[in-house]
Enzyme design. Structure first.
Site, PDB file in Angstrom:
ATOM      1  N   TYR A   1       0.817  -1.214   0.000  1.00 34.05           N
ATOM      2  CA  TYR A   1       0.000   0.000   0.000  1.00 34.05           C
ATOM      3  C   TYR A   1       0.854   1.269   0.000  1.00 34.05           C
ATOM      4  CZ  TYR A   1      -4.118  -2.866   1.094  1.00 34.05           C
ATOM      5  OH  TYR A   1      -5.135  -3.801   1.065  1.00 34.05           O
TER       6      TYR A   1
ATOM      7  N   LYS B   1       3.025 -15.448   1.662  1.00 37.41           N
ATOM      8  CA  LYS B   1       2.898 -16.126   0.368  1.00 37.41           C
ATOM      9  C   LYS B   1       4.329 -16.433  -0.075  1.00 37.41           C
ATOM     10  CE  LYS B   1       0.295 -17.530  -3.089  1.00 37.41           C
ATOM     11  NZ  LYS B   1      -0.597 -18.698  -2.962  1.00 37.41           N
TER      12      LYS B   1
ATOM     13  N   ASP C   1      -3.625 -17.975   1.065  1.00 36.53           N
ATOM     14  CA  ASP C   1      -4.818 -18.585   0.457  1.00 36.53           C
ATOM     15  C   ASP C   1      -5.376 -19.671   1.390  1.00 36.53           C
ATOM     16  OD1 ASP C   1      -2.349 -19.693  -0.104  1.00 36.53           O
ATOM     17  OD2 ASP C   1      -2.905 -20.512  -2.046  1.00 36.53           O
TER      18      ASP C   1
ATOM     19  N   ASP D   1      -5.455  -6.666   5.764  1.00 38.31           N
ATOM     20  CA  ASP D   1      -6.650  -5.890   5.433  1.00 38.31           C
ATOM     21  C   ASP D   1      -7.792  -6.848   5.088  1.00 38.31           C
ATOM     22  OD1 ASP D   1      -8.336  -3.892   4.632  1.00 38.31           O
ATOM     23  OD2 ASP D   1      -7.169  -3.242   2.900  1.00 38.31           O
TER      24      ASP D   1
ATOM     25  N   ASP E   1     -11.023  -8.365   7.825  1.00 35.80           N
ATOM     26  CA  ASP E   1     -12.449  -8.173   7.507  1.00 35.80           C
ATOM     27  C   ASP E   1     -13.173  -9.517   7.475  1.00 35.80           C
ATOM     28  OD1 ASP E   1     -12.293  -5.456   7.348  1.00 35.80           O
ATOM     29  OD2 ASP E   1     -13.218  -5.310   5.366  1.00 35.80           O
TER      30      ASP E   1
END
Ligand code: NAD
Length: 357
Positions: A141, A192, A224, A248, A252
């Site tokens: 980000y 990852k 994943d 992020d 959620d």
């Protein structure tokens, strides 16, 4: 020495929910003789209306001097057409980066009384208690270079950079290991590493750090698989640590396991343990000013503030217990209403927590 708490109610339901948390904070301040000093300032749309700036210099200076900040929420349709640089959300981002709030802590706790509010089967989520520690000021980000460019063949290309330095990984790792020490002693680092070099370094640094925390059991999981495990068997997790983008998304997802966004607090901390505490939800313009908002996420954020920034564990635990008690009494705001519950408004819910304290 007395500690200072800055209240930033913000927009929409922000002022309604912060004022309920404020009542609770005043009560524990008196009961436990905490010596907290409170003040209030403007951020987001409210600050734009008053000064033209979502994060006025006065608010920023005020925030820098405070030991902890309790924020309601920012934003709303009134300010949606403004330029990106002038939107209410810029106020939030400015506070996070200005105060170097690199560690975002989001608990996802499912109160057994609300097990039927989750979209998953009650037996899968009942008693769920996870903490997601997300790196907040680095990663893809913020990485440079970034942008949209035109390649040699004239086609447009969007690009971002996923970068973490070892020191950034180490400092968020420490927060996560220490959190695991205070909880169930299990930490799962999500990456990852099979595809991205940056997260291979992440895994190496976490493994290295684990030697300093022999009482914490460290495991690694690809993102994943973590997304899958969170809905398959979420109770296997205690603390999860991950980078900004994966965090992020996963936080959620974990939040929704609990059924209502109106119940979820969060903390964003820097290395001096100064923090900004806020509910996970937004300013809910659709219900603002109607006394319908659930104040519990903000009240639980105040409890996190006491625990993590103000070193006041006892009143923090007392608030959490009081919240559980009002749920036991069957009191429900509209967002968590169940057939056997009694519906109450924002203020009544705040009063019930006060009474339970
Ligand atoms: P939202 O979280 O504000 O609302 C989503 C839904 O959840 C709405 O139906 C709302 O009524 C409900 N809801 C949210 N909080 C609730 C509560 N405490 N009690 C009961 N119901 C609640 O998300 P949104 O609608 O996508 O965004 C609205 C505004 O909030 C936008 O301007 C957005 O930019 C802003 N926003 C701010 C923050 C923040 O300040 N941290 C976070 C997310 C969104």
């Amino acid at each position: 020495m007395s500690k200072s708490v800055l209240l930033l109610p913000g927009d929409g339901i922000g002022p309604e929910i912060v004022s309920e948390a404020e009542k609770v904070l005043h009560k524990v301040n008196d009961d436990y003789k905490l010596g907290l000093m409170f003040s209030t300032d403007l951020v987001g749309g409210a600050a734009i209306d008053a000064t033209g700036d979502p994060l006025p210099a006065k608010t920023m200076a005020h925030a820098q001097k405070s030991d902890a900040i309790l924020l309601g929420a920012v934003g709303g349709p009134k300010w949606d057409d403004l330029d990106m640089a002038k939107r209410p959300e810029k106020g939030l981002l400015g506070l996070r980066s200005g105060l170097q709030l690199f560690a975002n802590l989001r608990p996802a706790v499912l109160y057994p009384q609300l097990a039927s509010a989750s979209s998953l089967k009650p037996e899968v989520v009942s008693g769920l208690d996870i903490l997601i520690v997300r790196e907040l000021t680095g990663g893809i980000y913020f990485g440079q270079p970034r942008g949209v460019r035109t390649s040699e063949n004239g086609e447009r290309q969007g690009y971002n950079t996923y970068v973490y330095s070892e020191s950034e990984i180490r400092r968020i790792g420490r927060v996560a290991f220490e959190s695991a020490q205070q909880r169930g002693g299990k930490l799962c680092s999500v990456d990852k590493a099979n595809v991205l070099e940056v997260t291979r370094l992440w895994r190496e640094v976490m493994t290295d750090l684990a030697q300093e925390y022999p009482d914490v059991e460290l495991s690694h999981m690809y993102v994943d698989n973590a997304a899958m495990q969170l809905v398959r068997a979420p109770k296997q997790f205690d603390v999860i640590v991950t980078g900004n983008m994966f965090g992020d998304i996963l936080s959620d997802q974990a939040a929704m396991l609990t059924g209502s966004i109106g119940m979820l607090p969060s903390a964003s901390m820097n290395s001096e343990k100064q923090g900004m505490f806020e509910p996970c939800h937004g300013s809910a313009p659709d219900i603002a000013g109607q006394g319908l908002a659930n104040p519990l996420a903000t009240i639980l954020s105040a409890a996190m503030m006491l625990r993590y920034s103000l070193g006041a564990e006892k009143p923090a635990a007392a608030i959490e217990k009081a919240v559980s008690k009002v749920l036991d009494q069957g009191l429900r705001t509209a967002d968590i209403m169940s057939p056997d519950g009694r519906q109450v408004g924002t203020r009544e819910m705040g009063d019930a927590v006060l009474a339970a304290l």
